[in-house]
Design a protein around this motif. Sequence first.
Motif, short mmCIF file in Angstrom:
data_model
loop_
_atom_site.label_atom_id
_atom_site.label_comp_id
_atom_site.label_asym_id
_atom_site.label_seq_id
_atom_site.Cartn_x
_atom_site.Cartn_y
_atom_site.Cartn_z
N ILE A 188 11.89 -6.09 1.63
CA ILE A 188 11.18 -6.31 2.90
C ILE A 188 10.01 -5.35 3.11
CG2 ILE A 188 13.20 -7.29 4.06
CD1 ILE A 188 13.64 -4.57 5.41
N GLY A 189 9.64 -4.61 2.06
CA GLY A 189 8.61 -3.59 2.22
C GLY A 189 7.29 -4.10 2.74
N GLN A 190 6.91 -5.32 2.34
CA GLN A 190 5.63 -5.88 2.78
C GLN A 190 5.63 -6.27 4.25
OE1 GLN A 190 2.91 -5.97 1.10
NE2 GLN A 190 3.42 -5.88 -1.08
N GLU A 191 6.79 -6.31 4.87
CA GLU A 191 6.91 -6.87 6.22
C GLU A 191 7.14 -5.82 7.31
OE1 GLU A 191 9.09 -10.84 6.12
OE2 GLU A 191 9.82 -9.90 4.28
N VAL A 192 7.07 -4.54 6.94
CA VAL A 192 7.27 -3.48 7.93
C VAL A 192 6.02 -2.61 8.02
CG1 VAL A 192 9.75 -3.47 7.44
CG2 VAL A 192 8.27 -1.81 6.30
N ASP A 193 6.01 -1.72 8.99
CA ASP A 193 4.81 -0.92 9.26
C ASP A 193 4.81 0.44 8.60
OD1 ASP A 193 3.69 -2.88 11.13
OD2 ASP A 193 5.41 -2.36 12.36
N LEU A 194 5.99 0.98 8.30
CA LEU A 194 6.08 2.29 7.67
C LEU A 194 7.45 2.44 7.03
CD1 LEU A 194 4.41 4.98 7.37
CD2 LEU A 194 5.81 5.87 9.24
N ILE A 195 7.49 3.21 5.95
CA ILE A 195 8.74 3.46 5.23
C ILE A 195 8.88 4.95 5.01
CG2 ILE A 195 10.00 3.06 3.08
CD1 ILE A 195 8.16 0.45 2.88
N LEU A 196 10.03 5.49 5.39
CA LEU A 196 10.32 6.91 5.17
C LEU A 196 11.24 7.04 3.96
CD1 LEU A 196 11.00 8.16 8.82
CD2 LEU A 196 8.93 8.49 7.45
N ASP A 197 10.83 7.84 3.00
CA ASP A 197 11.56 8.00 1.75
C ASP A 197 12.24 9.37 1.72
OD1 ASP A 197 12.53 8.12 -0.81
OD2 ASP A 197 10.58 7.95 -1.81
N ALA A 198 13.58 9.38 1.69
CA ALA A 198 14.33 10.62 1.59
C ALA A 198 15.25 10.62 0.37
CB ALA A 198 15.15 10.85 2.85
N GLY A 199 14.90 9.81 -0.63
CA GLY A 199 15.74 9.75 -1.80
C GLY A 199 16.97 8.89 -1.59
N ARG A 200 17.92 9.00 -2.47
CA ARG A 200 19.11 8.17 -2.45
C ARG A 200 19.99 8.48 -1.23
NH1 ARG A 200 21.73 5.40 -6.65
NH2 ARG A 200 23.95 4.98 -6.26
N SER A 201 20.52 7.45 -0.61
CA SER A 201 21.44 7.65 0.51
C SER A 201 22.71 8.33 0.02
CB SER A 201 21.79 6.31 1.17
OG SER A 201 20.64 5.71 1.72
N PRO A 202 23.20 9.35 0.73
CA PRO A 202 24.35 10.10 0.24
C PRO A 202 25.61 9.27 0.02
CG PRO A 202 23.25 11.31 1.98
CD PRO A 202 22.60 9.96 1.93
N LEU A 203 25.91 8.33 0.92
CA LEU A 203 27.14 7.56 0.81
C LEU A 203 26.95 6.24 0.06
CD1 LEU A 203 28.67 8.14 4.37
CD2 LEU A 203 29.26 9.29 2.22
N VAL A 245 10.19 0.09 11.14
CA VAL A 245 10.22 1.19 10.18
C VAL A 245 11.49 1.10 9.35
CG1 VAL A 245 10.45 3.71 9.97
CG2 VAL A 245 8.84 2.74 11.63
N ILE A 246 11.35 1.32 8.05
CA ILE A 246 12.50 1.52 7.17
C ILE A 246 12.75 3.02 7.10
CG2 ILE A 246 13.33 1.39 4.78
CD1 ILE A 246 11.70 -1.21 4.49
N TYR A 247 14.00 3.43 7.32
CA TYR A 247 14.29 4.86 7.40
C TYR A 247 15.65 5.16 6.76
CZ TYR A 247 17.26 3.59 11.36
OH TYR A 247 18.23 3.03 12.17
N ASP A 268 0.84 -1.19 0.00
CA ASP A 268 0.00 0.00 0.00
C ASP A 268 0.88 1.24 0.00
OD1 ASP A 268 -2.29 -1.56 0.13
OD2 ASP A 268 -2.23 -1.63 2.32
N GLN A 269 0.63 2.12 -0.96
CA GLN A 269 1.49 3.28 -1.12
C GLN A 269 1.43 4.24 0.06
OE1 GLN A 269 3.81 3.87 -3.61
NE2 GLN A 269 3.35 1.71 -3.96
N PHE A 270 0.31 4.24 0.80
CA PHE A 270 0.25 5.19 1.92
C PHE A 270 1.23 4.82 3.03
CE2 PHE A 270 -1.74 2.77 5.31
CZ PHE A 270 -2.42 1.75 4.66
N ARG A 271 1.80 3.64 2.98
CA ARG A 271 2.78 3.23 3.99
C ARG A 271 4.18 3.72 3.64
NH1 ARG A 271 1.97 -2.96 4.25
NH2 ARG A 271 3.63 -2.87 5.79
#
Length: 206
Positions: A158-173, A27-29, A2-5
């Motif tokens: 693992i997106g289907q197995e967590v409760d929320l995902i925070l998207d900040a774009g590509r990781s700098p390093l 949470v994925i962060y 679900d995209q709202f997650r």
Amino acid sequence: MDQFRILKVTEEAIVQAAEIIRGGGLVIYPTETVYGLGCDPFNSSAVDRLLRVKGRENKPLPIVAASVDKAREVALFNPQAEKIASMLWPGPLTLVLKAQVTFPTGITLGSDTIGIRVPDHEVAMRLAELSGGYLVSTSANKSGAPSPRRVEEAVSQIGQEVDLILDAGRSPLGHSSTVVDMTSGKPRILREGPIPLKLIMEVLRN
């Protein structure tokens, strides 16, 4: 999934993610290294769930702290570790130190040490701060798979197995942190990363 997650990073989204962490969720962060999979490191049920999601066995879980002061509350800093932390934190450097508090077995595997760092990423630091000062900070991938540099890479694993995902774009390093065992006072590299041993030794000499 679900995209709202999947939420673009805002203060409101970080607050929502912290509420999930404090409630025992996953949470994925984003961090400056790779995307992390986080939970409350003092919640045994959450830690066990995280381990099931990741498929990880026989390796301890590192944590991030919201500040050096918060790190000092749970880990014992010898003078050498204090010097490194004062110069290289926040940053992509995990220090393995003696633990000053008891963590669930899933975090330490029953040892008396903890891997800890202060991330150089506003979202990760803010999320840790709002979640009680600490987060589990293992990479958001299945064990043995490539560490995710973009949120899509984490979601696919693992997106289907967590409760929320925070998207900040590509990781700098795009690389996992350097891991250094400081329990003996002399640095011992356990994993090569963005901060080389040469720089750590220079900090200790100065």
